[in-house]
Design a protein around this motif. Structure first.
Motif, PDB file in Angstrom:
ATOM      1  N   THR A  46      -2.763  11.295   2.247  1.00 46.55           N
ATOM      2  CA  THR A  46      -3.388  11.350   0.926  1.00 46.55           C
ATOM      3  C   THR A  46      -2.768  10.313  -0.005  1.00 46.55           C
ATOM      4  O   THR A  46      -3.469   9.566  -0.696  1.00 46.55           O
ATOM      5  CB  THR A  46      -3.218  12.755   0.322  1.00 46.55           C
ATOM      6  N   PHE A  75      -7.688  -0.621  -6.004  1.00 51.04           N
ATOM      7  CA  PHE A  75      -9.021  -1.161  -6.307  1.00 51.04           C
ATOM      8  C   PHE A  75      -9.415  -0.852  -7.751  1.00 51.04           C
ATOM      9  O   PHE A  75      -9.956  -1.680  -8.475  1.00 51.04           O
ATOM     10  CB  PHE A  75     -10.069  -0.561  -5.369  1.00 51.04           C
ATOM     11  N   ALA A  76      -9.133   0.418  -8.146  1.00 48.99           N
ATOM     12  CA  ALA A  76      -9.607   0.855  -9.466  1.00 48.99           C
ATOM     13  C   ALA A  76      -8.875   0.128 -10.580  1.00 48.99           C
ATOM     14  O   ALA A  76      -9.474  -0.265 -11.574  1.00 48.99           O
ATOM     15  CB  ALA A  76      -9.422   2.366  -9.594  1.00 48.99           C
ATOM     16  N   ILE A  89      -3.935   6.754   1.055  1.00 46.56           N
ATOM     17  CA  ILE A  89      -5.343   6.431   0.763  1.00 46.56           C
ATOM     18  C   ILE A  89      -5.581   6.347  -0.741  1.00 46.56           C
ATOM     19  O   ILE A  89      -6.235   5.439  -1.242  1.00 46.56           O
ATOM     20  CB  ILE A  89      -6.265   7.473   1.430  1.00 46.56           C
ATOM     21  N   THR A  94      -8.815  -4.446 -10.464  1.00 48.18           N
ATOM     22  CA  THR A  94      -9.915  -5.278 -10.944  1.00 48.18           C
ATOM     23  C   THR A  94     -10.004  -5.125 -12.450  1.00 48.18           C
ATOM     24  O   THR A  94     -10.351  -4.058 -12.947  1.00 48.18           O
ATOM     25  CB  THR A  94     -11.246  -4.849 -10.318  1.00 48.18           C
ATOM     26  N   PRO A  95      -9.641  -6.166 -13.211  1.00 41.90           N
ATOM     27  CA  PRO A  95      -9.640  -6.041 -14.667  1.00 41.90           C
ATOM     28  C   PRO A  95     -11.059  -5.951 -15.217  1.00 41.90           C
ATOM     29  O   PRO A  95     -12.002  -6.471 -14.607  1.00 41.90           O
ATOM     30  CB  PRO A  95      -8.962  -7.337 -15.125  1.00 41.90           C
ATOM     31  N   ALA A  96     -11.180  -5.282 -16.348  1.00 41.11           N
ATOM     32  CA  ALA A  96     -12.483  -5.214 -17.003  1.00 41.11           C
ATOM     33  C   ALA A  96     -12.880  -6.616 -17.442  1.00 41.11           C
ATOM     34  O   ALA A  96     -12.034  -7.375 -17.906  1.00 41.11           O
ATOM     35  CB  ALA A  96     -12.411  -4.281 -18.205  1.00 41.11           C
ATOM     36  N   PRO A  97     -14.134  -7.002 -17.267  1.00 43.77           N
ATOM     37  CA  PRO A  97     -14.523  -8.361 -17.638  1.00 43.77           C
ATOM     38  C   PRO A  97     -14.356  -8.582 -19.133  1.00 43.77           C
ATOM     39  O   PRO A  97     -14.777  -7.767 -19.943  1.00 43.77           O
ATOM     40  CB  PRO A  97     -15.996  -8.436 -17.225  1.00 43.77           C
ATOM     41  N   ALA A 113      -6.913   3.195  -2.969  1.00 42.78           N
ATOM     42  CA  ALA A 113      -8.071   3.340  -3.858  1.00 42.78           C
ATOM     43  C   ALA A 113      -7.689   3.006  -5.300  1.00 42.78           C
ATOM     44  O   ALA A 113      -8.439   2.362  -6.034  1.00 42.78           O
ATOM     45  CB  ALA A 113      -8.613   4.758  -3.771  1.00 42.78           C
ATOM     46  N   LEU A 114      -6.488   3.436  -5.711  1.00 47.23           N
ATOM     47  CA  LEU A 114      -6.017   3.160  -7.069  1.00 47.23           C
ATOM     48  C   LEU A 114      -5.845   1.660  -7.277  1.00 47.23           C
ATOM     49  O   LEU A 114      -6.090   1.135  -8.364  1.00 47.23           O
ATOM     50  CB  LEU A 114      -4.689   3.884  -7.289  1.00 47.23           C
TER      51      LEU A 114
END
Lengths: 134, 234
Positions: free
Chosen positions: A17, A27-28, A20, A31-34, A24-25
């Protein structure tokens, strides 16, 4: 004599857990907010610089921009007019600061906001225009 | 989860049971599913439609550039060119416009578009729209021989109609000779001026000039500040 043994499956599920969720974190959060504001603000700043460079001067000199930076006394004289002019050029929801070799006009630049910047070289030093959303 | 087995040697040892393994597998599968779903959402959320933004920024740059289809100088648009601008001119000057739906607005009024824009990405540029208005100045040269143009202009039309007995040889703009004729100037002349300085025209003459003998036509630029908005929808 009783000997307890760690249930291996539970150790595995806990480790799995963590692994994984970690991926996943990544990825979240990775990736910066545009940042869609900065290109527009940069465009506003460079447009302001171009318009000041195209304006005819109020008194003497070739352009408005040159008139402002020509001397400290000229800057002091033009300070309010420059502030009004830039405020009229920019949309109402945009604040600005114009920094010249003889001083600056406009609102002090806040920390931690997206800003757009344009620097114009002139014969008397660089003029920097900084704009940001109010 | 733990069952205790009696062993023949009298030692009781805990042992992993099959149900625990099953539960562990189910948990791990659920977590994996959730993780993949989260990653998918994150990647979908990071989709920033770079094409739209890039096309909008490029077209806006092109339209305000000094050598662009609308501009007289950088960020200064020529009113008559703006009036002539249409879809074919847009597609010719900004080839992506034939592929994407592009709308160009100036002062909240659409001046050209290719396709219908529903949503899309907007880029605003600040421009000045300049229209030229011809004005005529009739200086009174009876007592002085110099006149200052009230507005800066790139060219002027000087019309000299001297009365008999008067000769105008030379016209100077800020000490630069723009017209000269040893035997006298008579007629209408185009002179080009420097638009970056205030111009003083000086007439060198012999004899009297009455008001009306010299008229000067010049372009007075009228400029209004507007916003140019480019909207692109894929």
């Amino acid at each position: 004599m009783y000997r307890a043994q760690l249930p291996l499956s539970l150790v595995e599920v806990a480790l799995g857990t963590v692994l994984i969720l970690g991926v996943a974190l990544g990825f979240a959060l990775g990736t910066p907010a545009p940042d869609t504001q900065e290109p527009q603000l940069d465009a506003y700043a460079s447009d302001t610089a171009a318009l000041l460079a195209n304006d005819p001067p109020r008194h003497s000199g070739a352009t408005r921009l040159q008139e402002i930076v020509s001397s400290p006394t000229a800057f002091d004289r033009e300070r309010d007019a420059l502030s009004n002019r830039v405020a009229r050029i920019l949309p109402d929801n945009v604040l600005f600061r114009v920094e010249t070799p003889h001083g600056a006009v406009g609102t002090p630049t806040p920390q931690g906001v997206s800003t757009g910047t344009a620097t114009v070289p002139t014969g008397h030093g660089s003029v920097q225009i900084i704009v940001w959303y109010a | 989860m733990i069952t205790l087995n009696d062993r023949s040697d009298g030692v009781t040892r805990a042992q992993t049971s099959l149900p625990a393994l099953g539960v562990a597998l189910v948990l791990l599968t659920v977590v994996t599913g959730l993780g993949v779903a989260m990653a998918d959402t994150a990647i979908a959320g990071a989709d920033r439609t770079p094409d739209e933004r890039r096309v909008a920024a490029t077209i806006a740059d092109r339209l305000v550039a000094a050598d662009g289809p609308l501009a007289a100088r950088s960020n200064v648009l020529n009113q008559s060119r703006v009036d002539d601008f249409d879809q074919s001119a847009l597609e010719q000057n900004a080839p992506p416009a034939s592929e994407y739906a592009v709308s160009i607005e100036l002062a909240d009024e659409e001046i050209a578009r290719s396709g219908t824009v529903h949503d899309g990405t907007r880029i605003s540029r600040l421009v000045v729209v300049e229209s030229r208005e011809s004005r005529t100045l009739t200086p009174d040269l009876a007592t002085t021989d110099a006149v200052t143009l009230p507005r800066r202009s790139a060219r002027a039309t000087v019309t000299i109609d001297p009365p008999s007995g008067t000769t105008v040889w030379t016209v100077r703009a800020n000490d630069r000779v723009v017209l000269h004729n040893r035997s006298g100037l008579d007629g209408s002349y185009e002179v080009s001026l420097v638009p970056y300085e205030t111009t003083e025209l000086r007439f060198q003459r012999a004899g009297r000039l009455e008001s009306g003998n010299v008229t000067i036509g010049y372009d007075a630029p009228q400029s209004t500040k507007e916003t140019l908005v480019v909207t692109v929808d894929v």
